[in-house]
Design a protein around this motif. Structure first.
Motif, PDB file in Angstrom:
ATOM      1  N   GLN A 398       9.183 -10.890  -0.861  1.00 29.09           N
ATOM      2  CA  GLN A 398       8.624 -12.192  -0.485  1.00 29.09           C
ATOM      3  C   GLN A 398       7.223 -12.058   0.120  1.00 29.09           C
ATOM      4  N   ALA A 399       7.013 -10.959   0.866  1.00 30.05           N
ATOM      5  CA  ALA A 399       5.688 -10.753   1.469  1.00 30.05           C
ATOM      6  C   ALA A 399       4.640 -10.526   0.384  1.00 30.05           C
ATOM      7  N   LYS A 400       5.042  -9.838  -0.683  1.00 30.45           N
ATOM      8  CA  LYS A 400       4.123  -9.639  -1.808  1.00 30.45           C
ATOM      9  C   LYS A 400       3.841 -10.966  -2.516  1.00 30.45           C
ATOM     10  N   GLU A 401       4.865 -11.808  -2.610  1.00 29.49           N
ATOM     11  CA  GLU A 401       4.703 -13.139  -3.182  1.00 29.49           C
ATOM     12  C   GLU A 401       3.673 -13.922  -2.374  1.00 29.49           C
ATOM     13  N   CYS A 402       3.747 -13.787  -1.048  1.00 27.66           N
ATOM     14  CA  CYS A 402       2.787 -14.477  -0.175  1.00 27.66           C
ATOM     15  C   CYS A 402       1.371 -13.969  -0.424  1.00 27.66           C
ATOM     16  N   LYS A 403       1.266 -12.698  -0.749  1.00 26.25           N
ATOM     17  CA  LYS A 403      -0.060 -12.153  -1.054  1.00 26.25           C
ATOM     18  C   LYS A 403      -0.633 -12.857  -2.287  1.00 26.25           C
ATOM     19  N   GLU A 404       0.234 -13.118  -3.275  1.00 29.26           N
ATOM     20  CA  GLU A 404      -0.216 -13.816  -4.486  1.00 29.26           C
ATOM     21  C   GLU A 404      -0.624 -15.252  -4.180  1.00 29.26           C
ATOM     22  N   THR A 405       0.223 -15.936  -3.402  1.00 30.39           N
ATOM     23  CA  THR A 405       0.015 -17.374  -3.177  1.00 30.39           C
ATOM     24  C   THR A 405      -0.910 -17.650  -1.999  1.00 30.39           C
ATOM     25  N   GLY A 406      -1.085 -16.651  -1.138  1.00 27.68           N
ATOM     26  CA  GLY A 406      -1.895 -16.869   0.059  1.00 27.68           C
ATOM     27  C   GLY A 406      -1.149 -17.547   1.196  1.00 27.68           C
ATOM     28  N   GLU A 407       0.154 -17.785   1.014  1.00 30.47           N
ATOM     29  CA  GLU A 407       0.951 -18.467   2.056  1.00 30.47           C
ATOM     30  C   GLU A 407       1.150 -17.580   3.283  1.00 30.47           C
ATOM     31  N   GLU A 408       0.937 -18.129   4.462  1.00 29.70           N
ATOM     32  CA  GLU A 408       1.159 -17.386   5.717  1.00 29.70           C
ATOM     33  C   GLU A 408       2.577 -17.611   6.211  1.00 29.70           C
ATOM     34  N   LYS A 409       3.546 -17.287   5.395  1.00 29.85           N
ATOM     35  CA  LYS A 409       4.943 -17.498   5.793  1.00 29.85           C
ATOM     36  C   LYS A 409       5.354 -16.578   6.937  1.00 29.85           C
ATOM     37  N   VAL A 410       6.297 -17.035   7.736  1.00 26.30           N
ATOM     38  CA  VAL A 410       6.874 -16.203   8.797  1.00 26.30           C
ATOM     39  C   VAL A 410       8.245 -15.731   8.326  1.00 26.30           C
ATOM     40  N   LEU A 411       8.373 -14.417   8.156  1.00 23.74           N
ATOM     41  CA  LEU A 411       9.599 -13.824   7.613  1.00 23.74           C
ATOM     42  C   LEU A 411      10.316 -13.052   8.715  1.00 23.74           C
ATOM     43  N   LEU A 412      11.613 -13.253   8.810  1.00 25.99           N
ATOM     44  CA  LEU A 412      12.414 -12.569   9.840  1.00 25.99           C
ATOM     45  C   LEU A 412      13.582 -11.871   9.181  1.00 25.99           C
ATOM     46  N   THR A 413      13.827 -10.622   9.590  1.00 23.12           N
ATOM     47  CA  THR A 413      15.007  -9.934   9.081  1.00 23.12           C
ATOM     48  C   THR A 413      15.761  -9.227  10.191  1.00 23.12           C
ATOM     49  N   ALA A 414      17.033  -9.027   9.949  1.00 22.46           N
ATOM     50  CA  ALA A 414      17.893  -8.311  10.890  1.00 22.46           C
ATOM     51  C   ALA A 414      17.898  -6.844  10.506  1.00 22.46           C
ATOM     52  N   LEU A 415      17.317  -6.010  11.369  1.00 25.20           N
ATOM     53  CA  LEU A 415      17.376  -4.566  11.131  1.00 25.20           C
ATOM     54  C   LEU A 415      18.563  -4.065  11.957  1.00 25.20           C
ATOM     55  N   CYS A 416      19.748  -4.058  11.309  1.00 25.00           N
ATOM     56  CA  CYS A 416      20.979  -3.958  12.088  1.00 25.00           C
ATOM     57  C   CYS A 416      21.315  -2.540  12.531  1.00 25.00           C
ATOM     58  N   GLY A 417      20.571  -1.533  12.071  1.00 22.18           N
ATOM     59  CA  GLY A 417      20.886  -0.197  12.566  1.00 22.18           C
ATOM     60  C   GLY A 417      19.947   0.858  12.017  1.00 22.18           C
ATOM     61  N   HIS A 418      19.930   2.018  12.673  1.00 20.44           N
ATOM     62  CA  HIS A 418      19.104   3.127  12.189  1.00 20.44           C
ATOM     63  C   HIS A 418      19.905   3.987  11.210  1.00 20.44           C
ATOM     64  N   GLY A 419      19.157   4.834  10.483  1.00 21.15           N
ATOM     65  CA  GLY A 419      19.785   5.631   9.440  1.00 21.15           C
ATOM     66  C   GLY A 419      19.948   7.098   9.794  1.00 21.15           C
ATOM     67  N   HIS A 420      20.068   7.416  11.098  1.00 24.69           N
ATOM     68  CA  HIS A 420      20.128   8.828  11.492  1.00 24.69           C
ATOM     69  C   HIS A 420      21.323   9.560  10.894  1.00 24.69           C
ATOM     70  N   PHE A 421      22.379   8.831  10.593  1.00 25.74           N
ATOM     71  CA  PHE A 421      23.560   9.489  10.033  1.00 25.74           C
ATOM     72  C   PHE A 421      23.668   9.257   8.525  1.00 25.74           C
ATOM     73  N   ASP A 422      22.622   8.704   7.959  1.00 24.41           N
ATOM     74  CA  ASP A 422      22.634   8.360   6.535  1.00 24.41           C
ATOM     75  C   ASP A 422      21.537   9.079   5.767  1.00 24.41           C
ATOM     76  N   LEU A 423      21.049  10.178   6.319  1.00 26.82           N
ATOM     77  CA  LEU A 423      19.884  10.814   5.698  1.00 26.82           C
ATOM     78  C   LEU A 423      20.199  11.453   4.357  1.00 26.82           C
ATOM     79  N   ALA A 424      21.472  11.782   4.131  1.00 23.61           N
ATOM     80  CA  ALA A 424      21.831  12.337   2.831  1.00 23.61           C
ATOM     81  C   ALA A 424      21.542  11.335   1.719  1.00 23.61           C
ATOM     82  N   ALA A 425      21.657  10.053   2.035  1.00 16.44           N
ATOM     83  CA  ALA A 425      21.350   9.019   1.040  1.00 16.44           C
ATOM     84  C   ALA A 425      19.855   9.015   0.723  1.00 16.44           C
ATOM     85  N   TYR A 426      19.026   9.121   1.754  1.00 18.89           N
ATOM     86  CA  TYR A 426      17.577   9.212   1.511  1.00 18.89           C
ATOM     87  C   TYR A 426      17.241  10.467   0.718  1.00 18.89           C
ATOM     88  N   ASP A 427      17.949  11.545   1.022  1.00 18.92           N
ATOM     89  CA  ASP A 427      17.735  12.794   0.304  1.00 18.92           C
ATOM     90  C   ASP A 427      18.011  12.603  -1.187  1.00 18.92           C
TER      91      ASP A 427
END
Lengths: 454, 454
Positions: A398-427
């Protein structure tokens, strides 16, 4: 003085909300009631008494708009709450977007996710009711860790059945539960009839969440001093999580901003509900118009490809029937890395909100999600858990979409946790071995065949 | 309003210190200079130019009392700084102590420790000097993660040589460095002469910090566009860490309290110096009388059982000679779990402060430390890294002493990181397989035999 130019918008402990919010009070119609699995008649509070203390059962069915947070629970919340609201300046800059991106970060909790928001009051009400032990299931271990932490603070024993595959492959979560004093069993175990039955069929069984639930419930049901605790889906769990959104409202007020869009990941739905429900109230009652969107994994799309029907909460079909978006209670999602989103159904209250048109949903493949997670880590510094990368991927889109349209939208997301125990997935992602699973309509249809006809 | 009754004492971003503090300016005598390893003549700044940018070299030798933190560094610090000062109410209650216990928590940083406080300015000054790549060594991975994070923010490549044993046994830290975009090599590697020499001797070599340093330095020395970065010991590293103590001073002022005792763990010494140096200034200049104590592992007791002599910073004897408390540069500590404290020497500046009588030190066995770590986790919720459990064990000892005497002492400790990647150590402790290593005087004497006679 805090402003939008800051990275962190903080609240003092004295500014922490003292009530949870119950969206049911503001909905035009109440959600459909749970039904007895045998008779299909609506069940009353007493049906839940063998597993839950009466305070939680009353919260499950209450129509009060606000529920006071007990002082003892507030005191513990303040070990990490109010949680920070971050402005993602560096991500915005990397994207070249005119949008303002905010994230409410729950990874500051002792367990590293939003789960302690409900684990602590659940332990408290059980402690108050004289319960000496809580049983529960856990998959990757986020929920088990949260309940282990909460139990330690109230001197309640916590016994966790962890899905065998996770127990074997991810020992760190088990160790963390044990540091908090919990006893962790590999499920299926020889300690219950449900476990023994499975092991008789297959001595090398790697388990499932459904089996682990059955084991935890079996033990709790046999002893009046032992109760069971659930980490998502139920109304009282969603209620406890609303402190996330209530804080976010106060934080936006502090800097004179307000979200046009809220995006959260949806598994059982408690994190999503926690952030969004207070904003849905503002939409319904105070003339706001925030667009609310859930993001689910493409391989477990209960809202976007499931059906809205009465179904069981567990695989074995032991729970009450709940009306929810479901892929069928024996649907087995592909082994994506966002373990917390691999649930066949959706919280009944969220399903109802979805039907009322108060939110929408999209599904996302995990490759896009992990690409978003890596970009986020390299700009904002936090390595997100696989679950919230779903929401981040949509926010970045959506932020990239705003770059196209020029809209100054306010976007909020829930970052519900860190990935310290999920690094194998990133690997796996960085190593190029991660894949997007294709989910055929046939396999969904087959699982839906097993849903009761009501 | 924040008070002592709160759990968290927070500062706004606008209250973050904008200068680092240089203790050298306030000491009665300057620390002895480093010497050329061959000639034993004091070295000048130019000797460090092949490895470090001139801004950092000037910070290494400056006698200015304060050094401005560049705006670009401040902006990144604000992703997590000011870090919280916690009042350990629940630990106090569990101990039944009249003491007030505070901990300054650095685990909120993206890398999970205090290391980014210096990784970020080091990456910044190198970026400003046109450096395209930084090399470094890492053991368990805390420092490598911090530099990987800092490099990502400035678009500098980061190449890390990780001690082979850790690379094999603790893959999560490697994965985290890779998420931040770093390239991680198992050391010894075939990429350097130093590594090839070691592999020729032993193809299955599990490496050491000394070898990894040699590899990283070798690569940096060969290319003018490549520099090397060090995570502790040097003056400029200690300087960068003083933001910890400067913040803590402001946080205590906010609640009208002040520490009688500061306890920190000491490995290379940067975390300890970061918290304590600004308080030593207050002792020297402003009539305060805080007792400053370092806690080192009983198996690597450089302050309490080492000698104050000129010695090499690395095992191979390639660095300048530095006057410091040392157990001998080829001393190999027993494999305790606090990897960050397994260093044969102590930062020269801390060694000098110790000789001046401005601090004292005690040594602690790891069993007591992990017992303290578990008690802390079960009361305060945070699972500490093995390193700061050394300081926690001493704080708990003193708090119990206060219970006996009735003294309402104010105790402060540096909780320099979380233990999310160290859970195997807790597992060993809870499982009863951890031991306290006995360190004989003979083995210390033998290692000291190799220290140059100057």
């Amino acid at each position: 003085m805090t402003s939008r130019a800051d990275h962190k918008i903080l609240l003092d402990e004295s500014e922490m909300p003292t009530q949870w919010y119950n969206l049911i009070a503001d909905l035009p119609t109440p959600p459909p009631p749970p039904l007895h699995p045998g008779t299909h008649v609506p069940i009353g509070p007493e049906a839940l008494a063998p597993l839950f203390p009466m305070d939680l059962i009353m919260q499950e069915v209450t129509t009060d708009r606000y529920v006071d947070i007990p002082q003892e629970v507030q005191d513990i919340y303040k070990l990490w709450r109010p949680s920070p609201l971050f402005r993602a300046h560096r991500l915005e800059k990397a994207l070249g977007t005119p949008a303002r991106i905010y994230y409410k970060y729950e990874g500051v909790s002792p367990a590293g996710s939003h789960k302690p928001n409900t684990a602590v009051p659940q332990a408290y009400y059980n402690y108050k009711a004289g319960i000496r032990k809580l049983t529960t299931e856990t998959g990757a271990g986020q929920w088990g860790t949260a309940l282990a932490f909460a139990g330690a603070l109230f001197g309640i024993d916590v016994e966790v059945w962890q899905v065998g595959a996770s127990y074997d492959q991810k020992p760190y979560r088990r160790m963390m539960m044990e540091v908090f004093g919990a006893i962790v069993h590999r499920s299926p175990s020889m300690l219950t009839q449900a476990g023994r039955n499975q092991l008789a069929l297959n001595p090398n069984h790697t388990g499932s969440l459904g089996i682990a639930i059955s084991e935890a419930v079996e033990v709790a049901a046999q002893d009046p001093a032992v109760n069971y605790a659930l980490g998502s889906v139920l109304n009282h769990v969603l209620l406890h999580q609303t402190i996330i959104g209530e804080e976010a409202l106060r934080q936006f007020a502090k800097v004179g901003d307000y979200p046009d869009v809220i995006v959260g990941c949806t598994g059982g739905g408690s994190n999503f509900a926690g952030l969004s429900f207070p904003f849905i109230r503002e939409n319904l009652k105070n003339g706001k118009n925030t667009k609310i969107r859930g993001v689910e994994p493409a391989s477990c799309p209960s809202l976007t490809r499931g059906e809205y029907r009465y179904d069981f909460g567990d695989t074995a079909g032991m729970t009450p029937l709940m009306k929810m978006h479901t892929l069928g209670h024996d649907f087995v999602p592909d082994p994506i890395h966002a373990g917390g989103l691999r649930y066949h159904g959706m919280a009944p209250l969220i399903s109802h909100v979805y039907e009322l048109g108060l939110m929408d949903a999209v599904a996302m493949g995990q490759l896009d999600c992990f690409a978003a997670g890596v970009q986020f880590a390299r700009t904002e510094g936090i390595v997100p858990a696989p679950e919230p990368t779903h929401a981040l991927a949509e926010i970045i889109r959506q932020a990239k979409e705003c770059k196209e349209t020029g809209e100054e939208k306010v976007l909020l997301t829930a970052l519900c946790g860190h990935g310290h125990f999920d690094l194998a997935a990133y690997d796996a992602f960085l190593g190029g071995t991660m894949i997007d699973h294709e989910l055929s309509q046939d396999s969904i249809n087959a699982a839906l065949e097993t849903v009761p006809r009501i």
